[in-house]
Structure formats: C-alpha cells, structure tokens
Write an enzyme that holds these catalytic residues in place. Structure first.
Site, mmCIF file in Angstrom:
data_model
loop_
_atom_site.group_PDB
_atom_site.id
_atom_site.type_symbol
_atom_site.label_atom_id
_atom_site.label_comp_id
_atom_site.label_asym_id
_atom_site.label_seq_id
_atom_site.Cartn_x
_atom_site.Cartn_y
_atom_site.Cartn_z
ATOM 1 N N GLY A 75 38.706 33.869 45.274
ATOM 2 C CA GLY A 75 39.317 32.624 44.812
ATOM 3 C C GLY A 75 38.671 31.348 45.309
ATOM 4 O O GLY A 75 39.340 30.321 45.404
ATOM 5 N N HIS B 60 30.635 32.223 35.013
ATOM 6 C CA HIS B 60 29.807 33.424 35.197
ATOM 7 C C HIS B 60 28.580 33.062 36.033
ATOM 8 O O HIS B 60 27.923 32.048 35.768
ATOM 9 C CB HIS B 60 29.383 33.985 33.836
ATOM 10 C CG HIS B 60 28.580 35.237 33.976
ATOM 11 N ND1 HIS B 60 29.157 36.466 34.258
ATOM 12 C CD2 HIS B 60 27.240 35.448 33.921
ATOM 13 C CE1 HIS B 60 28.202 37.378 34.358
ATOM 14 N NE2 HIS B 60 27.042 36.790 34.165
ATOM 15 N N GLY C 157 33.676 39.225 23.418
ATOM 16 C CA GLY C 157 32.641 40.015 24.089
ATOM 17 C C GLY C 157 32.621 39.822 25.598
ATOM 18 O O GLY C 157 33.448 39.099 26.159
HETATM 19 C C1 GRF Z 1 32.182 34.078 40.923
HETATM 20 O O1 GRF Z 1 30.828 34.319 41.207
HETATM 21 C C2 GRF Z 1 32.419 34.010 39.435
HETATM 22 O O2 GRF Z 1 31.358 33.425 38.733
HETATM 23 C C3 GRF Z 1 32.507 35.461 39.080
HETATM 24 O O3 GRF Z 1 33.240 36.045 40.133
HETATM 25 C C4 GRF Z 1 33.048 35.274 41.321
HETATM 26 C C5 GRF Z 1 34.391 34.858 41.804
HETATM 27 O O4 GRF Z 1 34.351 34.196 43.027
HETATM 28 N N1 GRF Z 1 33.098 35.629 37.765
HETATM 29 P P1 GRF Z 1 35.664 33.517 43.607
HETATM 30 O O5 GRF Z 1 36.790 34.546 43.534
HETATM 31 O O6 GRF Z 1 35.963 32.306 42.770
HETATM 32 O O7 GRF Z 1 35.314 33.181 45.012
#
Ligand code: GRF
Length: 210
Positions: free
Chosen positions: A15, A112, A146
């Site tokens: 998070g 992402h 997707g």
């Molecule tokens: C991040 O790298 C996000 O891009 C990916 O999962 C990770 C989550 O990190 N989808 P956090 O839980 O926000 O620290």
C-alpha cells in the site's frame, strides 16, 4: 473546472501507492478523498495505512466467492455503497471482469511498474531487469478487460543503472509510481483527462496540461 472525486482504492499488499494518495490528500495536493479501501487479503499492510488515515476499510476475500464475477459483484456493491466516483487499483493483484468494468466504465485506473505494453503481468520489474532493458518505468492506464492492456493515461521512464539488481530497479520505479499516480488523480479531478474513442482505432487518452 473539475471537482474533488471520491476514490475507492483496491489493494492487496503493502500500500505505498495508497499512502502516496493519502498523503497528497492530507497535504492538500489533491482535493479528492479516499472514501473506501478494499483489500482482497486480510492483514494487508495497506489496511493499516488506511485505518491510520481514518479511511473506512473492507476486506473482501476472493476465496469466498465461486467465480471472478461473483467476487466482482461484491466489489461493485461495496464501491457503490461508498458512492465512489473513481476506482484506483493500487497493487490489487486480481484480474477484474466485465462486471466491474461495466459498472464503472472508463472510471478505473491501474498503476503498473513498467512502460506498457512491455512487461505486463506480475513481476514486471524483474521481467524488465532480466530482459536487459536500459530503460523501464511505470504506467497509469484505464482498465479494460485484458491484463494491463487498457488505454495509457501517463507514463514515466526510469533508467536501469549499472550495478542494479531487480530490487533496486523495483524501488526506483516505485518512487516514480507514487508521484505519477498522484499527478494523474489531480488531472482527473481537474477534468483534464479525455477519453478519445474512434471506430476502428484503439481508444486513447489525452491529458491536457494544467
Ligand atoms: C506497485 O509496483 C504497483 O505498480 C503494482 O504493485 C505494486 C504495489 O505496491 N501493481 P504498493 O502496494 O502500492 O506498495
């Protein structure tokens, strides 16, 4: 002229992206507020962060549902109850279905950790590192049916440096994720994000400058 949005943030883990949104809202860098944080995993650290910020939390364990659609119906119900305008997938490790997408069309964003369309799916930073690219980065995009395929809203490049390992790269990308996600949410609340749909072409997003 835009307006503050009520955000529903979906999480599965640490998070830190949620924390970036909460901090921006608390410091007035974002007018939007997080109305609910929903985790598919009990005990996710993201839930503690939400609670510390006084944000309501829900745990909806995906394992309690017979199908992805049923799980998504529970998500939609919780998000509607919180009256959210936009949904942020911030480290939410489940694929969502048409049930969610149709309930909130063009209102779901995902962050992402790669420059899409390179390296979709899990462990994107390690995929990029193992491939040997010299530049990777992060992408915020609208969610479609997707895996990490929806229209790109914003991207930021991050270099792969000599001596990096996948973990160093992950941390460098994550720092940029935090600021990119907040920038996109600010563009949304300022009504600067425009979805452009043209028959026969890929849907695109244009972000107008402030
Ligand atoms: C991040 O790298 C996000 O891009 C990916 O999962 C990770 C989550 O990190 N989808 P956090 O839980 O926000 O620290």
């Amino acid at each position: 002229m835009g307006r503050a949005q009520k955000l529903g943030v979906l999480v599965s883990g640490t998070g830190t992206n949620l924390e970036a949104i909460l901090a921006a809202a608390a410091e007035g860098r974002l007018a939007s507020k997080v109305a609910v944080v929903i985790s598919n995993k009990a005990g996710a650290l993201a839930l503690d962060r939400a609670e510390k910020a006084g944000v309501p939390t829900r745990v909806i364990p995906h394992g309690n549902y017979a199908s992805r659609e049923e799980f998504d119906r529970a998500l939609v119900a919780a998000l509607r109850e919180a009256q959210v305008d936009w949904i942020v997938l911030a480290g939410f490790m489940r694929l969502i279905t048409a049930t969610m997408i149709d309930a909130f069309p063009n209102r779901i964003v995902n962050i992402h950790p790669s420059l899409l369309p390179a390296f979709p799916g899990v462990d994107a930073q390690k995929q990029a590192f193992d491939y040997g690219v010299t530049v990777s980065g992060c992408t915020v995009h609208l969610v479609d049916g997707g895996t990490d395929t929806g229209p790109v809203i914003a991207q930021r490049a991050v270099p792969v440096l000599d001596g990096d390992d996948a973990e160093e790269l992950r941390k460098r990308i994550l720092r940029e994720e935090h600021s990119l996600l907040v920038e996109v949410l600010r563009a949304i609340e300022e009504d600067r994000v425009e979805v452009i749909s043209v028959a026969g072409a890929r849907t695109r997003v244009r972000v107008r400058p402030p």
